[in-house]
Every structure is written in structure tokens, then in C-alpha cells.
Scaffold this motif. Structure first.
Motif, mmCIF file in Angstrom:
data_model
loop_
_atom_site.group_PDB
_atom_site.id
_atom_site.type_symbol
_atom_site.label_atom_id
_atom_site.label_comp_id
_atom_site.label_asym_id
_atom_site.label_seq_id
_atom_site.Cartn_x
_atom_site.Cartn_y
_atom_site.Cartn_z
ATOM 1 N N PRO A 114 0.816 -1.213 0.000
ATOM 2 C CA PRO A 114 0.000 0.000 0.000
ATOM 3 C C PRO A 114 0.857 1.275 0.000
ATOM 4 C CG PRO A 114 -0.926 -1.586 1.530
ATOM 5 C CD PRO A 114 0.374 -2.160 1.054
ATOM 6 N N GLY A 115 0.494 2.226 -0.854
ATOM 7 C CA GLY A 115 1.234 3.487 -0.933
ATOM 8 C C GLY A 115 2.329 3.478 -1.975
ATOM 9 N N THR A 116 2.585 2.318 -2.572
ATOM 10 C CA THR A 116 3.614 2.239 -3.621
ATOM 11 C C THR A 116 2.956 2.013 -4.981
ATOM 12 O OG1 THR A 116 3.883 -0.169 -3.491
ATOM 13 C CG2 THR A 116 5.223 1.163 -1.987
ATOM 14 N N ILE A 117 3.728 2.288 -6.022
ATOM 15 C CA ILE A 117 3.277 1.970 -7.377
ATOM 16 C C ILE A 117 4.368 1.134 -8.062
ATOM 17 C CG2 ILE A 117 1.787 3.988 -7.685
ATOM 18 C CD1 ILE A 117 4.034 5.322 -9.232
ATOM 19 N N VAL A 139 3.636 -13.672 -17.084
ATOM 20 C CA VAL A 139 3.006 -13.142 -15.875
ATOM 21 C C VAL A 139 4.066 -12.910 -14.793
ATOM 22 C CG1 VAL A 139 1.317 -13.553 -14.065
ATOM 23 C CG2 VAL A 139 0.828 -14.285 -16.406
ATOM 24 N N VAL A 140 4.100 -11.678 -14.269
ATOM 25 C CA VAL A 140 5.039 -11.319 -13.203
ATOM 26 C C VAL A 140 4.232 -10.853 -11.994
ATOM 27 C CG1 VAL A 140 6.909 -9.769 -12.509
ATOM 28 C CG2 VAL A 140 6.830 -10.652 -14.849
ATOM 29 N N SER A 141 4.428 -11.504 -10.848
ATOM 30 C CA SER A 141 3.689 -11.137 -9.629
ATOM 31 C C SER A 141 4.412 -10.015 -8.887
ATOM 32 C CB SER A 141 3.546 -12.350 -8.712
ATOM 33 O OG SER A 141 2.958 -11.953 -7.485
ATOM 34 N N ILE A 142 3.636 -8.966 -8.535
ATOM 35 C CA ILE A 142 4.196 -7.862 -7.742
ATOM 36 C C ILE A 142 3.542 -7.828 -6.357
ATOM 37 C CG2 ILE A 142 4.802 -6.438 -9.734
ATOM 38 C CD1 ILE A 142 2.172 -4.864 -9.160
ATOM 39 N N ASP A 147 8.630 -0.644 -1.316
ATOM 40 C CA ASP A 147 9.370 0.446 -1.957
ATOM 41 C C ASP A 147 10.829 0.034 -2.214
ATOM 42 O OD1 ASP A 147 10.034 3.048 -2.854
ATOM 43 O OD2 ASP A 147 10.764 3.565 -0.850
ATOM 44 N N GLY A 148 11.294 0.252 -3.442
ATOM 45 C CA GLY A 148 12.675 -0.073 -3.788
ATOM 46 C C GLY A 148 12.851 -1.458 -4.401
ATOM 47 N N SER A 149 11.801 -2.267 -4.373
ATOM 48 C CA SER A 149 11.900 -3.618 -4.955
ATOM 49 C C SER A 149 12.114 -3.538 -6.465
ATOM 50 C CB SER A 149 10.629 -4.416 -4.670
ATOM 51 O OG SER A 149 10.444 -4.604 -3.290
ATOM 52 N N GLN A 150 12.975 -4.405 -6.967
ATOM 53 C CA GLN A 150 13.238 -4.472 -8.402
ATOM 54 C C GLN A 150 13.130 -5.918 -8.870
ATOM 55 O OE1 GLN A 150 17.040 -2.766 -9.361
ATOM 56 N NE2 GLN A 150 16.562 -0.758 -8.476
ATOM 57 N N ILE A 151 12.618 -6.089 -10.077
ATOM 58 C CA ILE A 151 12.591 -7.416 -10.694
ATOM 59 C C ILE A 151 13.319 -7.312 -12.032
ATOM 60 C CG2 ILE A 151 11.161 -9.272 -11.636
ATOM 61 C CD1 ILE A 151 8.948 -8.433 -9.733
ATOM 62 N N LEU A 174 9.977 -1.851 -11.313
ATOM 63 C CA LEU A 174 10.526 -1.070 -10.201
ATOM 64 C C LEU A 174 9.354 -0.601 -9.349
ATOM 65 C CD1 LEU A 174 12.738 0.474 -8.668
ATOM 66 C CD2 LEU A 174 12.404 2.364 -10.277
ATOM 67 N N VAL A 175 9.408 -0.934 -8.052
ATOM 68 C CA VAL A 175 8.349 -0.525 -7.121
ATOM 69 C C VAL A 175 8.857 0.662 -6.305
ATOM 70 C CG1 VAL A 175 6.902 -1.233 -5.172
ATOM 71 C CG2 VAL A 175 7.433 -2.875 -6.985
ATOM 72 N N HIS A 176 8.051 1.716 -6.220
ATOM 73 C CA HIS A 176 8.490 2.899 -5.470
ATOM 74 C C HIS A 176 7.288 3.689 -4.955
ATOM 75 C CE1 HIS A 176 7.449 5.798 -8.739
ATOM 76 N NE2 HIS A 176 7.649 4.719 -9.495
ATOM 77 N N VAL A 177 7.576 4.589 -4.016
ATOM 78 C CA VAL A 177 6.549 5.491 -3.492
ATOM 79 C C VAL A 177 6.521 6.716 -4.398
ATOM 80 C CG1 VAL A 177 5.855 6.948 -1.549
ATOM 81 C CG2 VAL A 177 6.882 4.697 -1.132
ATOM 82 N N PRO A 178 5.368 7.077 -4.931
ATOM 83 C CA PRO A 178 5.313 8.237 -5.831
ATOM 84 C C PRO A 178 5.714 9.517 -5.117
ATOM 85 C CG PRO A 178 3.096 7.477 -5.277
ATOM 86 C CD PRO A 178 4.047 6.452 -4.759
ATOM 87 N N GLN A 179 6.458 10.381 -5.827
ATOM 88 C CA GLN A 179 6.898 11.644 -5.235
ATOM 89 C C GLN A 179 5.722 12.603 -5.096
ATOM 90 O OE1 GLN A 179 10.034 12.970 -7.864
ATOM 91 N NE2 GLN A 179 11.593 12.214 -6.470
ATOM 92 N N LYS A 180 5.681 13.299 -3.967
ATOM 93 C CA LYS A 180 4.632 14.301 -3.776
ATOM 94 C C LYS A 180 5.152 15.652 -4.247
ATOM 95 C CE LYS A 180 2.373 12.054 0.146
ATOM 96 N NZ LYS A 180 1.995 12.159 1.574
#
Length: 212
Positions: A114-117, A139-142, A147-151, A174-180
Motif C-alpha cells: 500500500p502506498g507504492t506503485i 506473468v510477473v507477480s508484484i 518500496d525499492g523492490s526491483q525485478i 521497479l516498485v516505489h513510493v510516488p513523489q509528492k
């Protein structure tokens, strides 16, 4: 091969833009079949059936040409950019058991923390697969990735019988928290500038009138 992939293809003897227009007007699609050192064959395909089949990436057709079966991979589809009408299809001769290299779409499954994209950096991966068993997607499971995860490509589970041709270090996800971004001040400054620009011509007109 599925029965639905069987396509009756008629050899064509007429060429040029005029002939192609007549073919399309009749609800059919002009195509060329080539490969394996054979002379290119100019064909006419049934438009509606083939239009549905090629919605899937890397479609393989079982062409019925003069009563004989020939398997072919859809290599290129040319469409009218405005009307999206299929104008022409390039097909490549393939043989059962033969391996081909194809770009296969990557499909994300699940939801990251939650909170990441999750950004899909590589929309396709180049694989070597058996020509008649090309996977529709990878198919790739996320699910639950933080935050910071890479595949990377080398970590992706490939369909049975598939071999990775793309660089193993290719970043796929790349999974990350969107910048505000605080647009409050910027928006206020932009509005002030627009207002000043709008007032300037009015002030100039007033000055000109008083001078007269």
C-alpha cells in the motif's frame, strides 16, 4: 494448432494500391508469406477472422493454401493510422518443432505494498520458444512488493519451454513510493503571471487613449 487458427488463404495475382483497395473493400486483407528460402507468396486473407486472431501478440496461423497446410507467424501488421483498418500483413513461414525469437508482452499480477506503485520498465521480453507454442504473455507477480523492490529479466519465471534472449539484467519492474509535488506555490505564481500578462494590453490601450 487450434481449429480456429485455420485460415483459408487465396493466392492473388493482382498487385498495387488499387488492387489492395479492392481487396480491403471486399472485407479481405492482402498479405505476403515469406521465409525459409521460399519465393514470397502473395495472399488474400479473410478480414474478420484474421482481425480477431491477430489481437493476440505473435499470432500463428494455419494457412490453407490450395488445399495444403502452411503454418505462419504474423510478423508485421500495417494499419491505417486514422481509421485503424488493417492494410497489409507480413507472414513468416515456420515449421512444427522449429524455435523462433519473439517479443512476448509482460503482464503484472497482484498489488504492491500500500502506498507504492509498480512501474513496468520492460513491456516485453525477447524469448526463444517453439513456434507453435508461443505464450500469450509472461506473468510477473508484484504482490506485496515494497518500496525499492526491483525485478530483473533473469528473475522472471518463464513459460515452459521458453528461453530468455533479452539481457538478463534488464529491469522489468521497479516498485516505489510516488513523489509528492507541492503545486500550490507554482500554481499561484503561474496564475499571477497570467493575470499580469492579461492586464498589460489593457494598460497600454488606456495609455494610448489618454495620449490621443
Amino acid at each position: 494448432m487450434d481449429e480456429e487458427n485455420k485460415v483459408v488463404a487465396d493466392p492473388r495475382e493482382t498487385f498495387g494500391k488499387g488492387a489492395a483497395r479492392k481487396i480491403r473493400a471486399a472485407g479481405k486483407i492482402p498479405a505476403v508469406l515469406y521465409g525459409h528460402g521460399t519465393d514470397p507468396q502473395h495472399l488474400t486473407l479473410p478480414g474478420h477472422q484474421v482481425g480477431l486472431l491477430i489481437r493476440k501478440a505473435n499470432a500463428v496461423l494455419d494457412l490453407q493454401i490450395a488445399g495444403k497446410s502452411q503454418i505462419a507467424l504474423v510478423k508485421d501488421v500495417q494499419k491505417d493510422p486514422v481509421h485503424q483498418v488493417i492494410e497489409h500483413i507480413d507472414l513468416i513461414v515456420i515449421r512444427r518443432g522449429e524455435k523462433v525469437q519473439v517479443e512476448v508482452p509482460v503482464h503484472l499480477e497482484g498489488e504492491s505494498y500500500p502506498g507504492t506503485i509498480a512501474d513496468l520498465d520492460a513491456k516485453t521480453l525477447l524469448l526463444e520458444v517453439e513456434a507453435t507454442r508461443i505464450p500469450e504473455n509472461i506473468v510477473v507477480s508484484i504482490e506485496g512488493l515494497e518500496d525499492g523492490s526491483q525485478i530483473h529479466a533473469t528473475e522472471v519465471e518463464l513459460p515452459a519451454g521458453a528461453t530468455l534472449v533479452s539481457d538478463p539484467e534488464t529491469l522489468v519492474v521497479l516498485v516505489h513510493v510516488p513523489q509528492k509535488v507541492d503545486l500550490g506555490e507554482e500554481a499561484a505564481e503561474a496564475a499571477a503571471e497570467e493575470a499580469a500578462e492579461a492586464e498589460a494590453p489593457v494598460a497600454e490601450e488606456a495609455a494610448a487613449e489618454s495620449a490621443e
